[in-house]
Scaffold this motif. Structure first.
Motif, PDB file in Angstrom:
ATOM      1  N   GLN A 127       0.825  -1.212   0.000  1.00  0.00           N
ATOM      2  CA  GLN A 127       0.000   0.000   0.000  1.00  0.00           C
ATOM      3  C   GLN A 127       0.860   1.263   0.000  1.00  0.00           C
ATOM      4  O   GLN A 127       0.602   2.191  -0.775  1.00  0.00           O
ATOM      5  N   GLN A 128       1.885   1.316   0.844  1.00  0.00           N
ATOM      6  CA  GLN A 128       2.719   2.515   0.930  1.00  0.00           C
ATOM      7  C   GLN A 128       3.535   2.720  -0.343  1.00  0.00           C
ATOM      8  O   GLN A 128       3.666   3.849  -0.821  1.00  0.00           O
ATOM      9  N   THR A 129       4.070   1.634  -0.896  1.00  0.00           N
ATOM     10  CA  THR A 129       4.843   1.757  -2.135  1.00  0.00           C
ATOM     11  C   THR A 129       3.944   2.214  -3.277  1.00  0.00           C
ATOM     12  O   THR A 129       4.313   3.099  -4.054  1.00  0.00           O
ATOM     13  N   ALA A 130       2.744   1.645  -3.356  1.00  0.00           N
ATOM     14  CA  ALA A 130       1.789   2.057  -4.391  1.00  0.00           C
ATOM     15  C   ALA A 130       1.408   3.531  -4.228  1.00  0.00           C
ATOM     16  O   ALA A 130       1.286   4.262  -5.218  1.00  0.00           O
ATOM     17  N   ALA A 131       1.266   3.980  -2.991  1.00  0.00           N
ATOM     18  CA  ALA A 131       0.928   5.392  -2.745  1.00  0.00           C
ATOM     19  C   ALA A 131       2.057   6.314  -3.213  1.00  0.00           C
ATOM     20  O   ALA A 131       1.799   7.373  -3.791  1.00  0.00           O
ATOM     21  N   LEU A 132       3.314   5.920  -2.982  1.00  0.00           N
ATOM     22  CA  LEU A 132       4.444   6.724  -3.460  1.00  0.00           C
ATOM     23  C   LEU A 132       4.494   6.755  -4.979  1.00  0.00           C
ATOM     24  O   LEU A 132       4.702   7.815  -5.585  1.00  0.00           O
ATOM     25  N   VAL A 133       4.317   5.587  -5.587  1.00  0.00           N
ATOM     26  CA  VAL A 133       4.337   5.517  -7.051  1.00  0.00           C
ATOM     27  C   VAL A 133       3.233   6.398  -7.632  1.00  0.00           C
ATOM     28  O   VAL A 133       3.464   7.150  -8.584  1.00  0.00           O
ATOM     29  N   GLN A 134       2.049   6.334  -7.049  1.00  0.00           N
ATOM     30  CA  GLN A 134       0.947   7.163  -7.555  1.00  0.00           C
ATOM     31  C   GLN A 134       1.233   8.646  -7.331  1.00  0.00           C
ATOM     32  O   GLN A 134       1.023   9.460  -8.229  1.00  0.00           O
ATOM     33  N   ARG A 135       1.728   9.003  -6.147  1.00  0.00           N
ATOM     34  CA  ARG A 135       2.003  10.410  -5.824  1.00  0.00           C
ATOM     35  C   ARG A 135       3.024  11.018  -6.788  1.00  0.00           C
ATOM     36  O   ARG A 135       2.945  12.191  -7.137  1.00  0.00           O
ATOM     37  N   PHE A 136       3.994  10.197  -7.208  1.00  0.00           N
ATOM     38  CA  PHE A 136       5.064  10.688  -8.079  1.00  0.00           C
ATOM     39  C   PHE A 136       5.000  10.035  -9.458  1.00  0.00           C
ATOM     40  O   PHE A 136       6.021   9.715 -10.051  1.00  0.00           O
ATOM     41  N   SER A 137       3.776   9.907  -9.963  1.00  0.00           N
ATOM     42  CA  SER A 137       3.560   9.302 -11.283  1.00  0.00           C
ATOM     43  C   SER A 137       3.643  10.322 -12.419  1.00  0.00           C
ATOM     44  O   SER A 137       3.508   9.963 -13.581  1.00  0.00           O
ATOM     45  N   LEU A 138       3.891  11.574 -12.082  1.00  0.00           N
ATOM     46  CA  LEU A 138       4.035  12.619 -13.090  1.00  0.00           C
ATOM     47  C   LEU A 138       5.394  12.504 -13.780  1.00  0.00           C
ATOM     48  O   LEU A 138       6.331  11.928 -13.228  1.00  0.00           O
ATOM     49  N   THR A 139       5.493  13.080 -14.945  1.00  0.00           N
ATOM     50  CA  THR A 139       6.781  13.083 -15.633  1.00  0.00           C
ATOM     51  C   THR A 139       7.629  14.284 -15.215  1.00  0.00           C
ATOM     52  O   THR A 139       8.818  14.326 -15.491  1.00  0.00           O
ATOM     53  N   GLN A 140       6.994  15.262 -14.546  1.00  0.00           N
ATOM     54  CA  GLN A 140       7.740  16.426 -14.081  1.00  0.00           C
ATOM     55  C   GLN A 140       7.058  17.018 -12.863  1.00  0.00           C
ATOM     56  O   GLN A 140       5.831  17.135 -12.816  1.00  0.00           O
ATOM     57  N   LEU A 141       7.865  17.420 -11.882  1.00  0.00           N
ATOM     58  CA  LEU A 141       7.382  18.069 -10.668  1.00  0.00           C
ATOM     59  C   LEU A 141       7.728  19.551 -10.743  1.00  0.00           C
ATOM     60  O   LEU A 141       8.669  19.939 -11.442  1.00  0.00           O
ATOM     61  N   PRO A 142       7.000  20.404 -10.011  1.00  0.00           N
ATOM     62  CA  PRO A 142       7.262  21.839 -10.089  1.00  0.00           C
ATOM     63  C   PRO A 142       8.578  22.284  -9.445  1.00  0.00           C
ATOM     64  O   PRO A 142       9.044  23.389  -9.705  1.00  0.00           O
ATOM     65  N   ALA A 143       9.179  21.437  -8.598  1.00  0.00           N
ATOM     66  CA  ALA A 143      10.432  21.811  -7.922  1.00  0.00           C
ATOM     67  C   ALA A 143      11.250  20.554  -7.664  1.00  0.00           C
ATOM     68  O   ALA A 143      10.709  19.449  -7.600  1.00  0.00           O
ATOM     69  N   PRO A 144      12.556  20.708  -7.485  1.00  0.00           N
ATOM     70  CA  PRO A 144      13.360  19.559  -7.074  1.00  0.00           C
ATOM     71  C   PRO A 144      12.786  19.000  -5.775  1.00  0.00           C
ATOM     72  O   PRO A 144      12.432  19.765  -4.870  1.00  0.00           O
ATOM     73  N   THR A 145      12.681  17.682  -5.691  1.00  0.00           N
ATOM     74  CA  THR A 145      11.986  17.042  -4.575  1.00  0.00           C
ATOM     75  C   THR A 145      12.880  16.013  -3.899  1.00  0.00           C
ATOM     76  O   THR A 145      13.530  15.212  -4.562  1.00  0.00           O
ATOM     77  N   VAL A 146      12.871  16.061  -2.558  1.00  0.00           N
ATOM     78  CA  VAL A 146      13.638  15.135  -1.728  1.00  0.00           C
ATOM     79  C   VAL A 146      12.674  14.347  -0.860  1.00  0.00           C
ATOM     80  O   VAL A 146      11.758  14.916  -0.258  1.00  0.00           O
ATOM     81  N   LEU A 147      12.898  13.026  -0.787  1.00  0.00           N
ATOM     82  CA  LEU A 147      12.107  12.128   0.045  1.00  0.00           C
ATOM     83  C   LEU A 147      13.041  11.495   1.071  1.00  0.00           C
ATOM     84  O   LEU A 147      14.016  10.851   0.699  1.00  0.00           O
ATOM     85  N   VAL A 148      12.753  11.665   2.361  1.00  0.00           N
ATOM     86  CA  VAL A 148      13.569  11.059   3.412  1.00  0.00           C
ATOM     87  C   VAL A 148      12.767   9.909   4.002  1.00  0.00           C
ATOM     88  O   VAL A 148      11.656  10.103   4.498  1.00  0.00           O
ATOM     89  N   SER A 149      13.334   8.707   3.927  1.00  0.00           N
ATOM     90  CA  SER A 149      12.585   7.525   4.323  1.00  0.00           C
ATOM     91  C   SER A 149      13.504   6.510   5.007  1.00  0.00           C
ATOM     92  O   SER A 149      14.519   6.873   5.598  1.00  0.00           O
ATOM     93  N   HIS A 150      13.157   5.249   4.876  1.00  0.00           N
ATOM     94  CA  HIS A 150      13.821   4.144   5.559  1.00  0.00           C
ATOM     95  C   HIS A 150      14.365   3.145   4.543  1.00  0.00           C
ATOM     96  O   HIS A 150      13.957   3.132   3.388  1.00  0.00           O
ATOM     97  N   GLN A 151      15.242   2.263   5.022  1.00  0.00           N
ATOM     98  CA  GLN A 151      15.845   1.246   4.157  1.00  0.00           C
ATOM     99  C   GLN A 151      14.785   0.431   3.433  1.00  0.00           C
ATOM    100  O   GLN A 151      14.885   0.216   2.227  1.00  0.00           O
ATOM    101  N   VAL A 152      13.754  -0.017   4.142  1.00  0.00           N
ATOM    102  CA  VAL A 152      12.764  -0.903   3.510  1.00  0.00           C
ATOM    103  C   VAL A 152      12.003  -0.202   2.390  1.00  0.00           C
ATOM    104  O   VAL A 152      11.737  -0.799   1.349  1.00  0.00           O
ATOM    105  N   ASN A 153      11.666   1.062   2.587  1.00  0.00           N
ATOM    106  CA  ASN A 153      10.952   1.824   1.560  1.00  0.00           C
ATOM    107  C   ASN A 153      11.851   2.046   0.350  1.00  0.00           C
ATOM    108  O   ASN A 153      11.421   1.895  -0.794  1.00  0.00           O
ATOM    109  N   PHE A 154      13.086   2.417   0.616  1.00  0.00           N
ATOM    110  CA  PHE A 154      14.090   2.649  -0.422  1.00  0.00           C
ATOM    111  C   PHE A 154      14.290   1.376  -1.236  1.00  0.00           C
ATOM    112  O   PHE A 154      14.252   1.389  -2.468  1.00  0.00           O
ATOM    113  N   THR A 155      14.464   0.250  -0.538  1.00  0.00           N
ATOM    114  CA  THR A 155      14.684  -1.032  -1.201  1.00  0.00           C
ATOM    115  C   THR A 155      13.468  -1.457  -2.019  1.00  0.00           C
ATOM    116  O   THR A 155      13.617  -1.998  -3.120  1.00  0.00           O
TER     117      THR A 155
END
Length: 186
Positions: A127-155
């Motif tokens: 569910q969380q991975t799908a939510a990230l994929v959906q949130r960032f499913s655009l081909t371009q964002l309005p600003a440089p974006t940083v996501l701070v997370s955990h090893q499991v999410n990153f992996t």
């Protein structure tokens, strides 16, 4: 032994597995909003969280040590060197991620529950991975974006195990098998 030394030098020299031209292209994609930078929180020794974990109580969690605090500040310095425009900064709600994001001092930190850890059954990987994929499913964002997370999410997104404080620049649109443009250490 020589190969191990070369790999260790590469690991701690700032950039992993990509040549300078590829790194320049990755940073440019991030600056243009065509990629996101995801990072594992800075060094917080240990694994998981202690028994009695409470999201709203940092004393019940693994937290950054002095080295982790320095890593986070180094990330802020590095990111400020890469861009002079506003940055969008999202973080897991875990204290070690929020502290990493705050110490970078690059933007107002926005909590994003999809970045929360799902280690040891604390969340829902799919569910969380799908939510990230959906949130960032655009081909371009309005600003440089940083996501701070955990090893499991990153992996879950990249397929590899990052070191504490390691980041990757991921091409947009984000997918569950993200295209890694560069792997970076502060």
């Amino acid at each position: 032994m020589k190969l191990v030394t070369i790999l260790l030098c590469t690991l701690f020299s700032g950039v992993l597995y990509a040549n300078d031209a590829a790194n320049d292209a990755a940073w440019e994609a991030w600056r243009e909003g065509k990629a996101v930078l995801i990072m594992r929180h800075a060094l917080a020794p240990g694994t998981g969280d202690p028994a009695g974990f409470k999201l709203a109580d940092c004393s019940t969690q693994r937290n950054l040590n002095n080295q982790g605090q320095q890593q986070a500040k180094a990330w802020g310095d590095l990111l400020r060197q890469q861009v002079t425009t506003d940055i969008t900064l999202f973080s897991s709600q875990w204290c070690r991620c929020l502290e990493t994001a705050e110490l970078m001092a690059i933007a107002k930190v926005q909590a994003l529950p999809a970045l929360n850890s799902f280690f040891a059954g604390r969340g829902d990987r799919q569910q969380q991975t799908a939510a990230l994929v959906q949130r960032f499913s655009l081909t371009q964002l309005p600003a440089p974006t940083v996501l701070v997370s955990h090893q499991v999410n990153f992996t879950a997104l990249t397929g590899y195990f990052p070191a504490s404080g390691e980041a990757a620049i991921l091409a947009l649109p984000l997918t569950t098998h993200a295209t890694v443009l560069a792997r970076i250490m502060p």
